[in-house]
Design an enzyme around this catalytic site. Structure first.
Site, PDB file in Angstrom:
ATOM      1  N   TRP A   1       2.159   1.777  -3.396  1.00  0.00           N
ATOM      2  CA  TRP A   1       1.099   2.287  -4.279  1.00  0.00           C
ATOM      3  C   TRP A   1       1.136   3.821  -4.301  1.00  0.00           C
ATOM      4  O   TRP A   1       0.878   4.443  -5.335  1.00  0.00           O
ATOM      5  CB  TRP A   1      -0.261   1.814  -3.787  1.00  0.00           C
ATOM      6  CG  TRP A   1      -1.416   2.379  -4.560  1.00  0.00           C
ATOM      7  CD1 TRP A   1      -1.972   1.880  -5.710  1.00  0.00           C
ATOM      8  CD2 TRP A   1      -2.180   3.572  -4.246  1.00  0.00           C
ATOM      9  NE1 TRP A   1      -3.019   2.679  -6.126  1.00  0.00           N
ATOM     10  CE2 TRP A   1      -3.163   3.715  -5.248  1.00  0.00           C
ATOM     11  CE3 TRP A   1      -2.126   4.506  -3.224  1.00  0.00           C
ATOM     12  CZ2 TRP A   1      -4.079   4.758  -5.239  1.00  0.00           C
ATOM     13  CZ3 TRP A   1      -3.028   5.550  -3.216  1.00  0.00           C
ATOM     14  CH2 TRP A   1      -3.998   5.663  -4.226  1.00  0.00           C
ATOM     15  N   HIS A   2       1.471   4.431  -3.157  1.00  0.00           N
ATOM     16  CA  HIS A   2       1.480   5.887  -3.083  1.00  0.00           C
ATOM     17  C   HIS A   2       2.684   6.500  -3.779  1.00  0.00           C
ATOM     18  O   HIS A   2       2.634   7.681  -4.150  1.00  0.00           O
ATOM     19  CB  HIS A   2       1.459   6.333  -1.614  1.00  0.00           C
ATOM     20  CG  HIS A   2       0.141   6.125  -0.933  1.00  0.00           C
ATOM     21  ND1 HIS A   2      -0.237   4.926  -0.375  1.00  0.00           N
ATOM     22  CD2 HIS A   2      -0.902   6.972  -0.724  1.00  0.00           C
ATOM     23  CE1 HIS A   2      -1.446   5.042   0.148  1.00  0.00           C
ATOM     24  NE2 HIS A   2      -1.868   6.270  -0.063  1.00  0.00           N
ATOM     25  N   GLY A   3       3.743   5.756  -3.927  1.00  0.00           N
ATOM     26  CA  GLY A   3       4.909   6.314  -4.594  1.00  0.00           C
ATOM     27  C   GLY A   3       6.071   5.345  -4.580  1.00  0.00           C
ATOM     28  O   GLY A   3       6.194   4.526  -3.674  1.00  0.00           O
TER      29      GLY A   3
ATOM     30  N   SER B   1       0.838  -1.204   0.000  1.00  0.00           N
ATOM     31  CA  SER B   1       0.000   0.000   0.000  1.00  0.00           C
ATOM     32  C   SER B   1       0.868   1.247   0.000  1.00  0.00           C
ATOM     33  O   SER B   1       0.562   2.238  -0.678  1.00  0.00           O
ATOM     34  CB  SER B   1      -0.907   0.007   1.230  1.00  0.00           C
ATOM     35  OG  SER B   1      -1.557   1.258   1.392  1.00  0.00           O
TER      36      SER B   1
ATOM     37  N   PHE C   1      -0.254  10.501  -7.461  1.00  0.00           N
ATOM     38  CA  PHE C   1      -0.329   9.055  -7.350  1.00  0.00           C
ATOM     39  C   PHE C   1      -1.131   8.447  -8.492  1.00  0.00           C
ATOM     40  O   PHE C   1      -1.235   7.258  -8.581  1.00  0.00           O
ATOM     41  CB  PHE C   1      -0.941   8.635  -6.011  1.00  0.00           C
ATOM     42  CG  PHE C   1      -0.247   9.286  -4.822  1.00  0.00           C
ATOM     43  CD1 PHE C   1       1.130   9.375  -4.787  1.00  0.00           C
ATOM     44  CD2 PHE C   1      -0.982   9.812  -3.786  1.00  0.00           C
ATOM     45  CE1 PHE C   1       1.775   9.974  -3.716  1.00  0.00           C
ATOM     46  CE2 PHE C   1      -0.347  10.402  -2.702  1.00  0.00           C
ATOM     47  CZ  PHE C   1       1.025  10.483  -2.668  1.00  0.00           C
TER      48      PHE C   1
END
Length: 359
Positions: free
Chosen positions: A218-220, A215, A359
């Site tokens: 996923w943001h960066g 997770s 994102f």
């Protein structure tokens, strides 16, 4: 390229890759679509419906992440009703208040602190950490409200994404209230396929840490995002080991208060990894907390923004607009519109870009 030192800047950091805008949102949406089709949750999907589902512009850039069953059933029967108009306008007003009047104003106060932490006193460093959480909430929740409001005005209802997260009494509850559509996506398409709750305690903890780390990625694509997700997984595992599944209903009001403060404090401290992209800069930021002199940010307007954010979450938590105040919706829209118009006319440009656009 320097003599005797061969360097290839393009590969120095994964963060230097240029990716399409909001690729993570519609990628997750299409993965869910394909997996649901493979699982047999639906059998027919006209191509034009698929295009509308993927390219539905209100939520295209920053979510919420929709599923097939969130949207498809509405396509052939969507229509604009008076209730949808009211809900749409209220959501747009809410989004403007959260984003422009709260998040952007907090950003103007704390961005200079992150840029030059050594110039500020230790209390300002600590308060900046907490204030950033309110900025992210107002920014992203504000976008979601704008997206949902626009969808309502087009005759569609798309999922909510935030449910008063800073009133959570456990990390488990926090992740059922913060970026809800991502949390449920991770649960349904990563966590459950890995065994869900039907595995050993050790396997459960490893799976939790793994999916939360993913997770974070996923943001960066930087290691600080990975660490942000990794530590959230650690705290979720510790919470389960120490307390099982904390139940809000069984807590006294005093325990709830301490739990809310604890969860919000840890969330805000971990948000440092979300906000700052290297451990060196994070160390510089936190080292400044020992400063006894320097500029301060904790002025009346700062506290007003923080209190305003909490009031909004309390209103959402109690669902006053949905129940108690529903008969007065027209008047509420009128007065809120007037208030927002006056407030926006006094705001100095430019506004901050949406955080989750990256994102």
């Amino acid at each position: 390229m320097s003599e005797g030192n061969l360097t290839i800047p393009f590969f120095q950091s994964l963060s230097e890759f240029v990716l399409p805008l909001a690729i993570s949102f519609y990628t997750f949406q299409m993965i869910a679509y394909l997996v649901d089709a493979w699982r047999g949750k639906f059998s027919e999907s006209p191509f034009i419906h698929f295009l509308l589902f993927i390219l539905f512009f209100p939520q295209l850039i920053a979510g919420p992440i929709m599923r097939h069953d969130d949207f498809y059933d509405q396509i052939d029967r969507s229509k604009l009703t008076f209730d949808f108009v009211q809900r749409g306008i209220l959501h747009i007003i809410s989004g403007l208040i959260k984003k422009v009047l709260i998040a952007d104003q907090i950003a103007k106060m704390i961005n200079p602190v992150y840029a030059n932490p050594g110039e500020y006193d230790g209390v300002s460093i600590l308060l900046t950490t907490f204030a950033f959480s309110f900025q992210v909430y107002g920014d992203f929740s504000g976008y979601t409200d704008l997206a949902r409001g626009s969808a309502f005005l087009l005759g569609y209802e798309i999922p909510e994404n935030f449910r008063s997260p800073f009133l959570s009494v456990s990390f488990t509850e926090l992740w059922s209230r913060w970026h809800y559509t991502l949390s449920t996506w991770i649960r349904d398409y990563l966590y459950i396929p890995l065994g869900g709750n039907r595995v050993s305690e050790l396997r459960y903890n490893l799976n939790t840490i793994l999916v939360m780390s993913l997770s974070g990625l996923w943001h960066g694509n930087t290691y600080t995002f990975f660490l942000w997700g990794f530590f959230h997984g650690i705290f979720l595992s510790i919470e389960r080991f120490a307390f099982g599944r904390p139940d809000r209903k069984s807590m006294s009001n005093l325990k709830k208060l301490f739990a809310v403060i604890w969860i919000f404090s840890i969330f805000s401290i971990l948000a440092t990894f979300f906000r700052i992209d290297t451990l060196e800069k994070i160390s510089t930021f936190w080292t400044a907390i020992v400063n006894v002199k320097g500029k301060i940010i904790y002025k009346p307007d700062f506290w007003g923004l923080i209190i305003g954010s909490y009031i909004i979450q309390m209103i959402e938590y109690k669902q006053y607009f949905a129940e108690t105040l529903k008969p007065y919706t027209t008047w509420i829209i009128f007065f809120l519109s007037f208030f927002v118009y006056i407030a926006l006319s006094k705001i100095e440009a430019p506004v901050e870009t949406f955080i989750y656009f990256q994102f």
